[in-house]
Design a protein around this motif. Structure first.
Motif, PDB file in Angstrom:
ATOM      1  N   VAL A 135       0.820  -1.223   0.000  1.00  0.00           N
ATOM      2  CA  VAL A 135       0.000   0.000   0.000  1.00  0.00           C
ATOM      3  C   VAL A 135       0.851   1.269   0.000  1.00  0.00           C
ATOM      4  N   PHE A 136       2.165   1.122   0.222  1.00  0.00           N
ATOM      5  CA  PHE A 136       3.070   2.272   0.288  1.00  0.00           C
ATOM      6  C   PHE A 136       4.417   1.845  -0.287  1.00  0.00           C
ATOM      7  N   THR A 137       4.950   2.647  -1.208  1.00  0.00           N
ATOM      8  CA  THR A 137       6.243   2.303  -1.799  1.00  0.00           C
ATOM      9  C   THR A 137       7.035   3.562  -2.106  1.00  0.00           C
ATOM     10  N   TRP A 179       1.398   6.140  -2.513  1.00  0.00           N
ATOM     11  CA  TRP A 179       0.557   5.340  -1.630  1.00  0.00           C
ATOM     12  C   TRP A 179      -0.807   5.101  -2.262  1.00  0.00           C
ATOM     13  N   ASN A 180      -1.466   4.094  -1.762  1.00  0.00           N
ATOM     14  CA  ASN A 180      -2.819   3.775  -2.190  1.00  0.00           C
ATOM     15  C   ASN A 180      -3.773   4.806  -1.577  1.00  0.00           C
ATOM     16  N   MET A 181      -4.467   5.531  -2.438  1.00  0.00           N
ATOM     17  CA  MET A 181      -5.314   6.622  -1.957  1.00  0.00           C
ATOM     18  C   MET A 181      -6.394   6.134  -1.001  1.00  0.00           C
ATOM     19  N   THR A 182      -6.996   5.003  -1.299  1.00  0.00           N
ATOM     20  CA  THR A 182      -8.073   4.493  -0.443  1.00  0.00           C
ATOM     21  C   THR A 182      -7.571   4.203   0.963  1.00  0.00           C
ATOM     22  N   VAL A 183      -6.380   3.609   1.070  1.00  0.00           N
ATOM     23  CA  VAL A 183      -5.824   3.242   2.379  1.00  0.00           C
ATOM     24  C   VAL A 183      -5.459   4.479   3.193  1.00  0.00           C
ATOM     25  N   PHE A 184      -4.886   5.477   2.542  1.00  0.00           N
ATOM     26  CA  PHE A 184      -4.365   6.633   3.273  1.00  0.00           C
ATOM     27  C   PHE A 184      -5.209   7.892   3.060  1.00  0.00           C
ATOM     28  N   ARG A 185      -6.443   7.715   2.687  1.00  0.00           N
ATOM     29  CA  ARG A 185      -7.330   8.874   2.524  1.00  0.00           C
ATOM     30  C   ARG A 185      -7.428   9.637   3.839  1.00  0.00           C
TER      31      ARG A 185
END
Length: 252
Positions: A135-137, A179-185
């Motif tokens: 989810v983060f790179t 990062w994945n927008m949904t996860v870190f919204r």
């Protein structure tokens, strides 16, 4: 992929190089959210992005500066233009507000004095594609410290999920991550006035956010990945430039 960059009124020459590196990306399915930290010359601000299609560009200039030199009593390199960056993040999230848990929208950041290699977005996307749980790179890069000397690139075990054992904070250049927008919204950079009065850790904006991200990833048992591929340059720091300490595409 929704990219964003903040503008703090730096030399237009820096910004033009950053924009050129975006347009040169081998991956083309991106949108660009740009927020000016009350960029003082509105006409110049707009002109810096005329080469980007209007369908891909979301441009906004804050009516009041959030961080500008010592405006908040903290050095700009520490505050990181948090107000502008937060505004761009918020606008990107609002634009994709209907995106549910199955959406694959990724947020990448480009600072106004940084440059991406042509494969930067492709490299980030390849990580998310190869490792769907990530989810983060972030990628390796070349960058200066305040004396104008390059930091040595950090090597990590290749092709291994969760391959960084130390805290993220001081080891990520914020133009190198996605990062994945949904996860870190809703995740935001804390500004100086957002820290509690008794806060004892570093108040450097990007360090703080990445430590918050690391704590969240750890608590939720999520996956991250650090690529050894160098795809980012930050070769000017506090007015001091340094020589590139490796081979990387660089637009003149």
């Amino acid at each position: 992929m929704a990219s964003y960059m903040r503008k703090n009124g730096k030399s237009p020459n820096y910004i033009k190089k950053s924009v050129k590196s975006i347009l040169a990306q081998s991956y083309t399915n991106w949108e660009l959210f740009v927020t000016g930290d009350n960029y003082e010359n509105e006409r110049e601000f707009s002109s810096l992005f005329t080469s980007i299609s209007s369908s891909k560009l979301f441009l906004h200039n804050l009516p009041e500066a959030g961080e500008r030199d010592n405006l908040t009593g903290i050095e700009l390199w520490q505050s990181g233009g948090a107000s502008a960056m937060n505004d761009a993040l918020q606008r990107a999230e609002q634009h994709h507000s209907t995106c549910g848990s199955k959406c694959n929208i990724y947020v990448a950041h480009l600072d106004d004095d940084d440059i991406w290699s042509v494969e930067h977005l492709s490299e980030l996307l390849s990580v998310f594609t190869r490792y769907p749980s990530v989810v983060f790179t972030w990628t390796k890069g070349y960058f200066c410290h305040s004396e104008g000397n390059p930091y040595p690139p950090t090597m990590v075990p290749q092709d291994t999920v969760n391959n960084w054992l130390k805290p993220f904070g001081g080891n990520i250049l914020h133009s190198s991550y996605a990062w994945n927008m949904t996860v870190f919204r809703g995740f935001r950079y804390r500004r100086l006035w957002d820290f509690p009065p008794n806060f004892q850790d570093s108040k450097t904006t990007d360090y703080d956010l990445f430590e918050v991200v690391r704590a969240y990833i750890t608590a939720k048992k999520l996956d991250y990945y650090h690529s050894n591929r160098a795809t980012i340059e930050h070769l000017v720091e506090m007015g001091n430039s340094c020589t590139k300490n490796g081979s990387l595409w660089y637009p003149e």
